[in-house]
Design a protein around this motif. Structure first.
Motif, PDB file in Angstrom:
ATOM      1  N   TYR A   2      39.630 -19.952  27.066  1.00 32.01           N
ATOM      2  CA  TYR A   2      38.276 -19.936  26.539  1.00 32.01           C
ATOM      3  C   TYR A   2      37.575 -18.675  27.034  1.00 32.01           C
ATOM      4  O   TYR A   2      37.852 -18.189  28.125  1.00 32.01           O
ATOM      5  CB  TYR A   2      37.498 -21.166  27.002  1.00 32.01           C
ATOM      6  N   LYS A   3      36.671 -18.152  26.204  1.00 32.15           N
ATOM      7  CA  LYS A   3      35.989 -16.920  26.535  1.00 32.15           C
ATOM      8  C   LYS A   3      34.548 -17.008  26.042  1.00 32.15           C
ATOM      9  O   LYS A   3      34.292 -17.482  24.946  1.00 32.15           O
ATOM     10  CB  LYS A   3      36.694 -15.755  25.849  1.00 32.15           C
ATOM     11  N   VAL A   4      33.607 -16.541  26.868  1.00 27.77           N
ATOM     12  CA  VAL A   4      32.198 -16.485  26.487  1.00 27.77           C
ATOM     13  C   VAL A   4      31.702 -15.070  26.752  1.00 27.77           C
ATOM     14  O   VAL A   4      31.886 -14.523  27.832  1.00 27.77           O
ATOM     15  CB  VAL A   4      31.346 -17.505  27.263  1.00 27.77           C
ATOM     16  N   CYS A   6      28.281 -12.886  26.747  1.00 34.27           N
ATOM     17  CA  CYS A   6      26.833 -13.064  26.815  1.00 34.27           C
ATOM     18  C   CYS A   6      26.121 -12.302  25.690  1.00 34.27           C
ATOM     19  O   CYS A   6      25.155 -12.782  25.125  1.00 34.27           O
ATOM     20  CB  CYS A   6      26.344 -12.600  28.181  1.00 34.27           C
ATOM     21  N   ASP A   8      27.090 -11.778  22.677  1.00 36.02           N
ATOM     22  CA  ASP A   8      27.217 -12.486  21.402  1.00 36.02           C
ATOM     23  C   ASP A   8      26.213 -13.621  21.264  1.00 36.02           C
ATOM     24  O   ASP A   8      25.997 -14.122  20.163  1.00 36.02           O
ATOM     25  CB  ASP A   8      28.627 -13.035  21.223  1.00 36.02           C
ATOM     26  N   LEU A   9      25.604 -14.027  22.360  1.00 36.36           N
ATOM     27  CA  LEU A   9      24.598 -15.087  22.318  1.00 36.36           C
ATOM     28  C   LEU A   9      23.181 -14.528  22.210  1.00 36.36           C
ATOM     29  O   LEU A   9      22.224 -15.274  22.228  1.00 36.36           O
ATOM     30  CB  LEU A   9      24.715 -15.971  23.563  1.00 36.36           C
ATOM     31  N   PHE A  49      28.032 -23.392  22.936  1.00 31.59           N
ATOM     32  CA  PHE A  49      28.199 -21.943  22.923  1.00 31.59           C
ATOM     33  C   PHE A  49      29.677 -21.564  22.982  1.00 31.59           C
ATOM     34  O   PHE A  49      30.134 -20.685  22.253  1.00 31.59           O
ATOM     35  CB  PHE A  49      27.497 -21.285  24.112  1.00 31.59           C
ATOM     36  N   GLN A  53      31.706 -19.606  19.955  1.00 27.77           N
ATOM     37  CA  GLN A  53      32.305 -18.293  20.185  1.00 27.77           C
ATOM     38  C   GLN A  53      33.811 -18.317  20.019  1.00 27.77           C
ATOM     39  O   GLN A  53      34.388 -17.376  19.504  1.00 27.77           O
ATOM     40  CB  GLN A  53      31.929 -17.771  21.564  1.00 27.77           C
ATOM     41  N   ASN A  54      34.458 -19.390  20.431  1.00 23.72           N
ATOM     42  CA  ASN A  54      35.904 -19.437  20.309  1.00 23.72           C
ATOM     43  C   ASN A  54      36.339 -19.634  18.864  1.00 23.72           C
ATOM     44  O   ASN A  54      37.397 -19.163  18.475  1.00 23.72           O
ATOM     45  CB  ASN A  54      36.492 -20.503  21.228  1.00 23.72           C
ATOM     46  N   LYS A  56      34.740 -18.191  16.374  1.00 24.65           N
ATOM     47  CA  LYS A  56      34.601 -16.841  15.845  1.00 24.65           C
ATOM     48  C   LYS A  56      35.752 -15.951  16.306  1.00 24.65           C
ATOM     49  O   LYS A  56      36.255 -15.138  15.546  1.00 24.65           O
ATOM     50  CB  LYS A  56      33.280 -16.216  16.296  1.00 24.65           C
ATOM     51  N   GLN A  57      36.164 -16.095  17.562  1.00 22.06           N
ATOM     52  CA  GLN A  57      37.207 -15.245  18.104  1.00 22.06           C
ATOM     53  C   GLN A  57      38.581 -15.618  17.555  1.00 22.06           C
ATOM     54  O   GLN A  57      39.427 -14.753  17.360  1.00 22.06           O
ATOM     55  CB  GLN A  57      37.225 -15.329  19.626  1.00 22.06           C
TER      56      GLN A  57
END
Length: 90
Positions: A2-4, A6, A8-9, A49, A53-54, A56-57
């Motif tokens: 998993y990746k977040v 910041c 992109d938010l 969140f 994001q995941n 989209k990725q």
């Protein structure tokens, strides 16, 4: 994994966090939001969140399959009151 990210938010921040465990990732990202951005988000919103994001990725090509909705021909976009070859002002 998993990746977040910041940025992109909507934050003006280059913070990126990765982890295999979604719970640990949510805790680390929650701490970052509190310390760096002085904002608190509940854990379930942080999970949202992460999921957004995941998606989209993992699926970077949704726009290739979508039909574009922009107007390509200026003639079809022209308003009725604007006529070519006429004075368009009082």
């Amino acid at each position: 994994m998993y990746k977040v990210i910041c940025k992109d938010l909507g934050f003006d921040c280059d913070f990126i966090v990765n982890n295999r465990d979604k719970d640990i990732l949510a805790i680390n990202f929650g701490k970052h939001l509190q310390v760096s951005h002085k904002q608190y988000y509940p854990k379930n919103e942080i999970f949202g969140f992460i999921d957004i994001q995941n998606k989209k990725q993992n699926n970077p090509e949704p726009m290739k399959n979508k039909k574009l909705t922009s107007v390509d021909d200026y003639g079809s976009f022209r308003l009725e009151k604007w006529n070519l070859g006429h004075r368009n002002f009082p």
